[in-house]
Design a protein around this motif. Structure first.
Motif, PDB file in Angstrom:
ATOM      1  N   LYS A   1      -1.917  -9.715  -2.128  1.00 43.45           N
ATOM      2  CA  LYS A   1      -2.411  -8.421  -1.659  1.00 43.45           C
ATOM      3  C   LYS A   1      -3.682  -8.588  -0.851  1.00 43.45           C
ATOM      4  CE  LYS A   1      -2.369  -4.098  -0.996  1.00 43.45           C
ATOM      5  NZ  LYS A   1      -1.378  -3.553  -0.060  1.00 43.45           N
TER       6      LYS A   1
ATOM      7  N   ALA B   1      -5.493  -7.850   3.734  1.00 41.30           N
ATOM      8  CA  ALA B   1      -6.722  -7.122   4.046  1.00 41.30           C
ATOM      9  C   ALA B   1      -7.006  -7.147   5.549  1.00 41.30           C
ATOM     10  CB  ALA B   1      -7.890  -7.718   3.275  1.00 41.30           C
TER      11      ALA B   1
ATOM     12  N   VAL C   1      -8.822  -3.408   2.068  1.00 40.43           N
ATOM     13  CA  VAL C   1      -7.436  -3.518   1.620  1.00 40.43           C
ATOM     14  C   VAL C   1      -7.054  -2.197   0.976  1.00 40.43           C
ATOM     15  CG1 VAL C   1      -8.072  -4.489  -0.630  1.00 40.43           C
ATOM     16  CG2 VAL C   1      -5.798  -4.964   0.316  1.00 40.43           C
TER      17      VAL C   1
END
Length: 267
Positions: free
Chosen positions: A168, A172, A193
């Motif tokens: 994840k 960003a 993010v």
């Protein structure tokens, strides 16, 4: 480097992270918590000591937190973006957890060992006390104390580990090179993010920003995290939906991760 709609959702990144911060560490709605490579020795930086235990502080015009200013000298807007943040397998750091709209600042620790990691904010003597941790492929959050909170279950999200968090963080967006003004001042790369639903192509579609995280990592080492802002559904306990973590120290050596007894029992 994150509650169901009635618990803290993970940040990835942010959060929760911690995010996650995450997240700081950020995670999709329905998650249950609040938000790398080994760097060269010169980048395993430490800063001033964290707030002494037993002294909660109230945020006012100044809180001891760092603020951003401009870009670093010689910054070239046309230069390629650096690599995105990446939480390391082993680290330990101390700092502050800040909830500005409640006027609360409490001591904070963030530690990692062999890919597991744990955040602890506050303690039994403070108005806020919670822990978030990634432990053996499961994300946990346990909020012992929060203003107005009467329920204290341990939330679990299986299938969440360090790789999940770093994937994840890899999405960003680079904001820019900045200076966090403090003692000492820190040269950082600022990243954002987020989690938006539903995932739809560009155009006129109804979409909702569930969680956002602003992450500030050392310019010399993307695995040294100095500051994270979490905003969104993962901060549901806070009236303004935003919380900060600010690190005073961050070292690249193994920390300690302890699963609370309440989280180790089934149910």
């Amino acid at each position: 480097m994150g509650r169901t709609l009635t618990r803290r959702a993970a940040v990835s990144a942010v959060l929760a992270g911690v995010i996650a911060l995450a997240s700081a560490t950020l995670s999709p709605a329905g998650a249950g918590t609040r938000a790398g490579a080994t760097p060269p020795p010169a980048t395993a930086a430490t800063g001033p000591a964290a707030s002494p235990a037993g002294t909660a502080t109230t945020t006012g015009p100044t809180t001891g937190t760092a603020t951003t200013t401009g870009t670093t000298p010689g910054d070239d807007a046309t230069a390629p973006a650096p690599r995105p943040p990446r939480l390391p397998r082993d680290f330990r750091g101390r700092g502050k957890w800040i909830v500005r709209d409640l006027g609360i600042t409490v001591p904070f620790t963030w530690e990692g060992r062999d890919g597991d990691s744990q955040m602890v904010a506050g303690g039994p003597q403070y108005p806020i006390w919670f822990t978030n941790l990634i432990h053996r492929g499961t994300l946990y959050t346990l909020t012992y104390k929060w203003p107005g909170l009467t329920e204290h279950p341990c939330s679990r999200i299986p299938g969440f580990d360090l790789d999940t968090l770093n994937r994840k963080l890899g999405t960003a967006r680079f904001v820019g090179r900045e200076i966090l003004q403090g003692n000492p001042s820190r040269y950082v790369n600022h990243w954002r993010v987020g989690v938006v639903v539903p995932q739809l192509p560009p155009g006129k579609f109804l979409r909702f920003p569930l969680a956002l995280g602003d992450i500030y990592v050392d310019q010399r080492d993307r695995g040294t995290f100095w500051q994270v802002l979490q905003f969104g559904i993962q901060n549901l306990y806070d009236p303004e939906l935003d919380e900060w973590l600010v690190m005073d120290t961050f070292e690249h050596r193994p920390g300690r991760v302890t699963l609370p007894a309440r989280c180790s029992s089934p149910g």
